[in-house]
Design a protein around this motif. Structure first.
Motif, mmCIF file in Angstrom:
data_model
loop_
_atom_site.group_PDB
_atom_site.id
_atom_site.type_symbol
_atom_site.label_atom_id
_atom_site.label_comp_id
_atom_site.label_asym_id
_atom_site.label_seq_id
_atom_site.Cartn_x
_atom_site.Cartn_y
_atom_site.Cartn_z
ATOM 1 N N LYS A 93 83.707 111.782 66.413
ATOM 2 C CA LYS A 93 83.668 110.367 66.787
ATOM 3 C C LYS A 93 82.915 109.543 65.750
ATOM 4 O O LYS A 93 83.376 108.468 65.329
ATOM 5 N N TRP A 227 87.076 113.646 71.982
ATOM 6 C CA TRP A 227 87.364 112.535 71.078
ATOM 7 C C TRP A 227 88.746 112.677 70.448
ATOM 8 O O TRP A 227 89.407 111.668 70.166
ATOM 9 N N GLY A 231 90.919 109.565 70.879
ATOM 10 C CA GLY A 231 91.355 108.876 69.664
ATOM 11 C C GLY A 231 92.857 108.853 69.519
ATOM 12 O O GLY A 231 93.444 107.833 69.121
#
Length: 327
Positions: A93, A227, A231
């Motif tokens: 991240k 993440w 993402g």
């Protein structure tokens, strides 16, 4: 400076790559991708960005495709975008936001530099090299996806690093940004918006294909996958917002004759209602711009500007009026 990803003195997970990849390859890929760990990377990145923006801006102003290709090859923005996809694939991240920060800063700086360069140039009549970068469609997204995949694999396998120059040419990043700056300086906001859509299309395509390729190649952690999923979902959602305008542009391309006829009819009605009722002698559409040759040409600058505003409102295109007697 070479960085061992297993070193304990930096904030890197020990298993940041799949363990079936040899440590030498992991270290090499890491150093190629995450260049911001290298000493004095800022000066090198800034220098190459300034040079590429200057070359691309001048190339666009003189309608030189060869000059623009040269700017594409030396432009440094492609690497942080590929690294951004790699950071998401790894579930980093913090590194993702660092890469995004570099991309954002580079993007804003490029537009600003091109805007400033525009002050030093004579008035630029949008030419082919500018106009072709103002109306991206679904084909451009496909190119960005395929080229991004090639770029990611090129960083992963050093023997294919020669493909990176081809990727840079296939997916232009700096020229659209320069087009934005130049067109904003000239007050052509519709063209600037079209170039921005092209840059976002390339950014989304490269990011998504990079993270997918890196993930499939095993460049992923065995934990902290949250993440990666977050993402990826964010990239897909953000990317879905550009599908509609890209699809509309693609539809216009497939029905170019009908679209040109529609624009011609809308422009004819506007001219018929205006002073002296100018006749359309020629109409040419490229990208999000349309060049209309008329006779007689308005002698009053106020009337000329009023016509342009009305035509842009009616057609949704950036309008350029030409006097048939000056051709």
């Amino acid at each position: 400076m070479q960085i061992d990803p297993n070193s304990k003195d930096i904030f890197i997970e020990k298993n940041f790559f799949s363990q079936d990849i040899p440590i030498e390859e992991r270290t090499s890929v890491f150093n190629n991708l995450f260049f911001h760990y290298k000493k004095d990377w800022q000066s090198s990145f800034a220098l190459m960005l300034i040079l590429s923006v200057g070359i691309a801006s001048l190339g666009l102003s003189e309608d030189s495709s060869a000059t623009i290709i040269g700017a594409m090859i030396i432009a440094p923005l492609g690497q942080p975008i590929v690294a951004f996809g790699g950071a998401i694939a790894l579930g980093w991240k913090l590194q993702s936001f660092r890469m995004l920060g570099i991309i954002t800063l580079g993007t804003i700086s490029s537009i600003l530099m091109a805007y400033i360069i525009g002050f030093t140039l004579p008035e630029i009549t949008p030419n082919q090299q500018i106009l072709i970068r103002t109306s991206p469609d679904l084909r451009d997204l496909g190119i960005a996806l395929l080229a991004g995949a090639g770029g990611a694999y090129g960083y992963y396998r050093s023997e294919y690093s020669t493909v990176l120059a081809g990727v840079a040419i296939a997916v232009a990043l700096v020229p659209p940004l320069c087009s934005i700056g130049l067109m904003l300086e000239q007050g052509h906001f519709i063209l600037a918006g079209g170039s921005f859509l092209l840059f976002i299309t390339n950014f989304i395509g490269i990011t998504f294909s990079s993270l997918l390729i890196f993930f499939l190649l095993g460049l992923r952690q065995k934990r902290n996958r949250k993440w990666f999923y977050t993402g990826t979902i964010l990239i897909v959602i953000f990317g879905s917002t550009i599908i509609v305008p890209l699809a509309l542009n693609y539809k216009k391309f497939n029905s170019s004759a009908q679209f040109q006829s529609s624009v011609y009819e809308k422009a004819r009605i506007v001219f018929e209602r205006s002073k002296n009722s100018p006749a359309i002698k020629h109409l040419s559409i490229q990208g999000t711009g349309v060049i209309i040759t008329i006779e007689p040409f308005p002698s009053d600058k106020v009337e000329e500007q009023r016509l342009k505003i009305e035509l842009e409102r009616t057609t949704g295109l950036q309008v350029f009026l030409q006097n048939s007697n000056r051709q």
